[in-house]
Design a protein around this motif. Structure first.
Motif, PDB file in Angstrom:
ATOM      1  N   UNK A  77       0.856  -1.186   0.000  1.00  0.00           N
ATOM      2  CA  UNK A  77       0.000   0.000   0.000  1.00  0.00           C
ATOM      3  C   UNK A  77       0.892   1.236   0.000  1.00  0.00           C
ATOM      4  N   UNK A  78       0.715   2.088  -1.007  1.00  0.00           N
ATOM      5  CA  UNK A  78       1.478   3.331  -1.142  1.00  0.00           C
ATOM      6  C   UNK A  78       0.589   4.464  -0.660  1.00  0.00           C
ATOM      7  N   UNK A  79       1.038   5.141   0.390  1.00  0.00           N
ATOM      8  CA  UNK A  79       0.244   6.222   0.969  1.00  0.00           C
ATOM      9  C   UNK A  79       0.786   7.583   0.536  1.00  0.00           C
ATOM     10  N   UNK A  80       0.003   8.583   0.884  1.00  0.00           N
ATOM     11  CA  UNK A  80       0.274   9.970   0.547  1.00  0.00           C
ATOM     12  C   UNK A  80       1.729  10.342   0.842  1.00  0.00           C
ATOM     13  N   UNK A  81       2.444  10.795  -0.178  1.00  0.00           N
ATOM     14  CA  UNK A  81       3.814  11.247  -0.020  1.00  0.00           C
ATOM     15  C   UNK A  81       4.865  10.174  -0.197  1.00  0.00           C
ATOM     16  N   UNK A  82       4.461   8.892  -0.214  1.00  0.00           N
ATOM     17  CA  UNK A  82       5.431   7.804  -0.362  1.00  0.00           C
ATOM     18  C   UNK A  82       5.763   7.577  -1.831  1.00  0.00           C
ATOM     19  N   UNK A  83       6.911   6.962  -2.087  1.00  0.00           N
ATOM     20  CA  UNK A  83       7.300   6.706  -3.471  1.00  0.00           C
ATOM     21  C   UNK A  83       6.490   5.546  -4.041  1.00  0.00           C
ATOM     22  N   UNK A  84       6.076   5.713  -5.286  1.00  0.00           N
ATOM     23  CA  UNK A  84       5.361   4.659  -6.000  1.00  0.00           C
ATOM     24  C   UNK A  84       6.367   3.747  -6.699  1.00  0.00           C
ATOM     25  N   UNK A  85       7.395   4.345  -7.270  1.00  0.00           N
ATOM     26  CA  UNK A  85       8.533   3.623  -7.841  1.00  0.00           C
ATOM     27  C   UNK A  85       9.689   4.608  -7.926  1.00  0.00           C
ATOM     28  N   UNK A 124       0.099  20.122   2.750  1.00  0.00           N
ATOM     29  CA  UNK A 124      -0.129  18.900   3.521  1.00  0.00           C
ATOM     30  C   UNK A 124       1.186  18.237   3.914  1.00  0.00           C
ATOM     31  N   UNK A 125       2.197  18.315   3.064  1.00  0.00           N
ATOM     32  CA  UNK A 125       3.516  17.754   3.372  1.00  0.00           C
ATOM     33  C   UNK A 125       4.229  18.550   4.473  1.00  0.00           C
ATOM     34  N   UNK A 126       3.801  19.788   4.708  1.00  0.00           N
ATOM     35  CA  UNK A 126       4.445  20.617   5.703  1.00  0.00           C
ATOM     36  C   UNK A 126       5.506  21.533   5.140  1.00  0.00           C
ATOM     37  N   UNK A 127       5.610  21.618   3.805  1.00  0.00           N
ATOM     38  CA  UNK A 127       6.640  22.462   3.197  1.00  0.00           C
ATOM     39  C   UNK A 127       6.109  23.818   2.745  1.00  0.00           C
ATOM     40  N   UNK A 128       4.788  24.018   2.875  1.00  0.00           N
ATOM     41  CA  UNK A 128       4.215  25.321   2.527  1.00  0.00           C
ATOM     42  C   UNK A 128       3.067  25.642   3.450  1.00  0.00           C
ATOM     43  N   UNK A 129       3.344  25.751   4.766  1.00  0.00           N
ATOM     44  CA  UNK A 129       2.256  25.930   5.734  1.00  0.00           C
ATOM     45  C   UNK A 129       1.463  27.212   5.535  1.00  0.00           C
ATOM     46  N   UNK A 130       2.031  28.191   4.862  1.00  0.00           N
ATOM     47  CA  UNK A 130       1.314  29.462   4.670  1.00  0.00           C
ATOM     48  C   UNK A 130       0.712  29.586   3.270  1.00  0.00           C
ATOM     49  N   UNK A 131       0.884  28.566   2.439  1.00  0.00           N
ATOM     50  CA  UNK A 131       0.371  28.646   1.071  1.00  0.00           C
ATOM     51  C   UNK A 131      -1.153  28.639   1.068  1.00  0.00           C
ATOM     52  N   UNK A 132      -1.724  29.490   0.227  1.00  0.00           N
ATOM     53  CA  UNK A 132      -3.175  29.544   0.060  1.00  0.00           C
ATOM     54  C   UNK A 132      -3.594  28.429  -0.905  1.00  0.00           C
ATOM     55  N   UNK A 133      -4.342  27.446  -0.410  1.00  0.00           N
ATOM     56  CA  UNK A 133      -4.729  26.306  -1.256  1.00  0.00           C
ATOM     57  C   UNK A 133      -5.911  26.633  -2.162  1.00  0.00           C
ATOM     58  N   UNK A 143       7.501  28.006  -5.515  1.00  0.00           N
ATOM     59  CA  UNK A 143       8.771  27.473  -5.988  1.00  0.00           C
ATOM     60  C   UNK A 143       9.724  27.159  -4.845  1.00  0.00           C
ATOM     61  N   UNK A 144       9.769  28.035  -3.830  1.00  0.00           N
ATOM     62  CA  UNK A 144      10.625  27.789  -2.676  1.00  0.00           C
ATOM     63  C   UNK A 144      10.164  26.550  -1.903  1.00  0.00           C
ATOM     64  N   UNK A 145       8.841  26.376  -1.779  1.00  0.00           N
ATOM     65  CA  UNK A 145       8.304  25.201  -1.076  1.00  0.00           C
ATOM     66  C   UNK A 145       8.631  23.927  -1.845  1.00  0.00           C
ATOM     67  N   UNK A 146       8.550  23.991  -3.176  1.00  0.00           N
ATOM     68  CA  UNK A 146       8.908  22.836  -4.006  1.00  0.00           C
ATOM     69  C   UNK A 146      10.373  22.467  -3.773  1.00  0.00           C
ATOM     70  N   UNK A 147      11.262  23.451  -3.742  1.00  0.00           N
ATOM     71  CA  UNK A 147      12.686  23.187  -3.548  1.00  0.00           C
ATOM     72  C   UNK A 147      12.950  22.534  -2.191  1.00  0.00           C
ATOM     73  N   UNK A 148      12.269  23.000  -1.151  1.00  0.00           N
ATOM     74  CA  UNK A 148      12.453  22.400   0.179  1.00  0.00           C
ATOM     75  C   UNK A 148      11.976  20.943   0.178  1.00  0.00           C
ATOM     76  N   UNK A 149      10.861  20.713  -0.462  1.00  0.00           N
ATOM     77  CA  UNK A 149      10.334  19.343  -0.556  1.00  0.00           C
ATOM     78  C   UNK A 149      11.293  18.452  -1.345  1.00  0.00           C
ATOM     79  N   UNK A 151      14.525  18.705  -1.725  1.00  0.00           N
ATOM     80  CA  UNK A 151      15.702  18.385  -0.912  1.00  0.00           C
ATOM     81  C   UNK A 151      15.380  17.289   0.106  1.00  0.00           C
ATOM     82  N   UNK A 152      14.175  17.327   0.654  1.00  0.00           N
ATOM     83  CA  UNK A 152      13.791  16.355   1.676  1.00  0.00           C
ATOM     84  C   UNK A 152      13.669  14.946   1.111  1.00  0.00           C
ATOM     85  N   UNK A 153      13.252  14.811  -0.155  1.00  0.00           N
ATOM     86  CA  UNK A 153      13.090  13.469  -0.727  1.00  0.00           C
ATOM     87  C   UNK A 153      14.311  13.035  -1.527  1.00  0.00           C
TER      88      UNK A 153
END
Length: 359
Positions: A77-85, A124-133, A143-149, A151-153
């Motif tokens: 089971x692949x959950x939110x944020x996990x790698x599929x492959x 939801x990942x925690x890399x853009x807590x102030x982003x307006x969804x 773009x900055x939130x994408x870069x932080x994410x 680096x984390x993966x």
């Protein structure tokens, strides 16, 4: 899937006991009895089904291909944020949403629903807590939130997301089949998957379609011999004809398709854990076909066949001194269900005891 229908009917079984006077006082042990109950009697129709998982997904390979460097196991089971492959040692994670990525997302692109999806996942990942969804705009903050994410993966922090670098699905994925080979080039479809939601699929004969009502409660008989409850979630409107005889047989007729037509019915389980992890397992589903509410009922085995064709029960009345009296009461029969029969008589009431055979 061939449809099988069993009407859970009732064979009328009566006990022939020797006739006795209207009232008899016995010195022997009180006979076995059952209580006359006011209850609901329900008849069911049983239809074959298949227990499995809801939905089906094909996960396409990233554009440009590459080498498969990590693959999940079937059943994982692949959950939110996990790698599929992983391709070329780059993880391809799962994002939640309904809009697949069709373009590169970066600062300067036009607004769109794919940007909103990315914003929602980053937050939801925690890399853009102030982003307006609620925004469709790819800002510098995105773009900055994408870069932080990134680096984390463990992938290059470009601040951009390209099609194929993520998998988008509306639910967690349960891996069904691996199409790629570890260490080999990616095929067009890397894996197939389902959701993690347990469902029962039934091909309901058209003649029985009135039994399947969305929201209606059903009973599911599982392969292990246990039962669990469920509800009808959808009833198809397009019938599929199942020929009664093999094509080309001498018994083909123009009416066979109509006689054997079925509609797809989907059933959710109230307690999915009770179904275990079986996939593609045969089950039986009991649909309510008729219900009589608030009727007097006795066990079928309490009925006595009278010589004139009537039916009766022996009402057992006990005294404080453990003596007992049997009073034969002729009854009118009504509805039959689950080993019980609806009865009525002026001399019969709720809570009385009627004689039944010894076990």
């Amino acid at each position: 899937m061939a449809a099988g229908v069993i009407v859970v009917g009732v064979a009328l079984v009566v006990v022939l006991r020797p006739g006795r006077p209207t009232a008899v006082t016995g010195a022997q042990e009180i006979p076995p009895t059952a209580e006359v109950m006011r209850t609901d009697l329900t008849q069911t129709t049983r239809v074959n089904g298949i227990l499995g998982y809801d939905s089906s997904f094909s996960v396409p390979a990233a554009p440009g291909g590459g080498v498969a460097t990590w693959l999940p196991a079937p059943g994982a089971v692949i959950r939110f944020g996990e790698r599929v492959y992983a391709v070329d040692n780059r993880p391809v994670p799962l994002l939640h949403g309904d809009t697949p990525l069709w373009r590169e997302l970066a600062v300067g692109i036009d607004d769109g629903p794919d940007v909103r999806l990315l914003r929602t996942n980053l937050r939801a990942f925690g890399f853009g807590p102030t982003l307006n969804t609620d925004s469709d705009h790819f800002s510098t903050a995105v773009g900055d939130a994408v870069a932080r994410w990134q680096r984390a993966i463990g992938v290059p922090d470009t601040g951009k997301v390209k099609p194929g670098e993520v998998v988008v699905a509306s639910t967690s994925l349960r891996i069904v089949e691996i199409r790629a080979t570890l260490g080999g080039p990616l095929p067009p479809v890397v894996v197939t998957a389902s959701s993690t939601t347990r469902v029962v699929a039934v091909d309901m004969p058209v003649a029985q379609q009135s039994l399947a009502v969305v929201g209606g409660a059903v009973r599911v008989l599982l392969p292990a011999g246990t039962a669990t409850s469920g509800k009808v979630t959808s009833v198809g409107t397009v019938a599929t004809a199942v020929p009664r005889d093999p094509p080309g047989s001498n018994n083909d007729s123009a009416n066979d398709g109509a006689v054997n037509a079925t509609l797809p019915v989907r059933i959710s389980l109230d307690r999915p854990d009770e179904a275990g992890t079986l996939d593609g397992a045969p089950v039986s589903v009991e649909f309510v076909s008729a219900t009589h509410r608030g009727v007097l009922a006795v066990p079928l085995v309490a009925l006595l066949a009278m010589p004139n064709g009537d039916y009766a029960v022996d009402v057992i009345e006990t005294g404080a001194d453990r003596t007992w009296t049997a009073r034969r009461v002729v009854v009118r029969l009504g509805f039959f269900a689950a080993g019980q029969v609806e009865v009525s008589a002026a001399e019969l009431g709720e809570g009385m005891k009627v004689q039944v055979p010894a076990r």
